[in-house]
Motif scaffolding. Sequence first.
Motif, PDB file in Angstrom:
ATOM      1  N   GLY A  44      71.422  19.130  21.491  1.00  0.00           N
ATOM      2  CA  GLY A  44      72.904  19.053  21.914  1.00  0.00           C
ATOM      3  C   GLY A  44      73.480  17.753  22.414  1.00  0.00           C
ATOM      4  O   GLY A  44      72.991  16.940  22.889  1.00  0.00           O
ATOM      5  N   ASP A  46      77.838  15.909  23.442  1.00  0.00           N
ATOM      6  CA  ASP A  46      79.028  16.257  23.960  1.00  0.00           C
ATOM      7  C   ASP A  46      80.131  16.355  22.738  1.00  0.00           C
ATOM      8  O   ASP A  46      80.031  15.558  21.887  1.00  0.00           O
ATOM      9  CB  ASP A  46      79.682  15.014  24.738  1.00  0.00           C
ATOM     10  N   HIS A  47      80.875  17.332  22.836  1.00  0.00           N
ATOM     11  CA  HIS A  47      81.895  17.463  21.766  1.00  0.00           C
ATOM     12  C   HIS A  47      83.222  18.333  22.368  1.00  0.00           C
ATOM     13  O   HIS A  47      82.882  19.234  23.247  1.00  0.00           O
ATOM     14  CB  HIS A  47      81.372  18.444  20.661  1.00  0.00           C
ATOM     15  N   SER A  50      83.838  22.580  20.996  1.00  0.00           N
ATOM     16  CA  SER A  50      82.872  23.447  21.290  1.00  0.00           C
ATOM     17  C   SER A  50      81.628  23.022  21.232  1.00  0.00           C
ATOM     18  O   SER A  50      81.284  21.772  20.727  1.00  0.00           O
ATOM     19  CB  SER A  50      82.911  24.596  20.167  1.00  0.00           C
ATOM     20  N   PRO A  51      80.490  23.792  21.549  1.00  0.00           N
ATOM     21  CA  PRO A  51      78.975  23.335  21.590  1.00  0.00           C
ATOM     22  C   PRO A  51      78.646  22.764  20.115  1.00  0.00           C
ATOM     23  O   PRO A  51      79.189  23.175  19.294  1.00  0.00           O
ATOM     24  CB  PRO A  51      78.090  24.384  21.965  1.00  0.00           C
ATOM     25  N   ALA A  52      77.963  21.359  20.038  1.00  0.00           N
ATOM     26  CA  ALA A  52      77.682  20.866  18.791  1.00  0.00           C
ATOM     27  C   ALA A  52      76.198  20.441  19.081  1.00  0.00           C
ATOM     28  O   ALA A  52      75.787  20.153  20.054  1.00  0.00           O
ATOM     29  CB  ALA A  52      78.506  19.637  18.644  1.00  0.00           C
ATOM     30  N   VAL A  53      75.507  20.148  17.851  1.00  0.00           N
ATOM     31  CA  VAL A  53      74.297  19.631  17.787  1.00  0.00           C
ATOM     32  C   VAL A  53      74.205  18.539  16.711  1.00  0.00           C
ATOM     33  O   VAL A  53      75.092  18.554  15.740  1.00  0.00           O
ATOM     34  CB  VAL A  53      72.937  20.861  17.394  1.00  0.00           C
ATOM     35  N   VAL A  70      79.206  21.772  14.306  1.00  0.00           N
ATOM     36  CA  VAL A  70      79.923  22.408  15.558  1.00  0.00           C
ATOM     37  C   VAL A  70      79.430  23.708  15.438  1.00  0.00           C
ATOM     38  O   VAL A  70      79.861  24.706  14.456  1.00  0.00           O
ATOM     39  CB  VAL A  70      81.442  21.834  15.399  1.00  0.00           C
ATOM     40  N   GLU A  71      78.803  24.358  16.652  1.00  0.00           N
ATOM     41  CA  GLU A  71      78.222  25.587  16.556  1.00  0.00           C
ATOM     42  C   GLU A  71      79.305  26.741  16.348  1.00  0.00           C
ATOM     43  O   GLU A  71      78.832  27.844  15.936  1.00  0.00           O
ATOM     44  CB  GLU A  71      77.422  25.973  17.630  1.00  0.00           C
TER      45      GLU A  71
END
Length: 118
Positions: A44, A46-47, A50-53, A70-71
């Motif tokens: 994971g 910071d974005h 939205s959540p991102a990996v 970007v999830e």
Amino acid sequence: MSRAANTPVTPVPIDTPRGAPEVVAKLTLERADVERRFGLWFTGVDHDLSPAVMALGRLAGGTIIGFAKVELDPSPGVEVVQFAGPVPEPRDVVAELLEDTGLTWDEVTWLLPQRGEP
């Protein structure tokens, strides 16, 4: 971080200093494809939206790239991210990635235009 045998991308710790990221392309590969083919693992990040990996790797020529997802993005594929430093043209970064990994231009679904072009 383990590295799969004979992978063309060397894993880089996610906290490696690297400057501001820039998305330069999108590939048809999915997160699981990147992990399996290149021995990289997503974590994971910071974005703002939205959540991102992201998984980081170093190509043979020393270029550090990221594979990001970007999830909440419903479109398939992973983004290719490059980082500040001597910033090559997006096409050059992607060409190096393709050469090192055996991927083809058919697996690139989007490419950032050359800098200075609309």
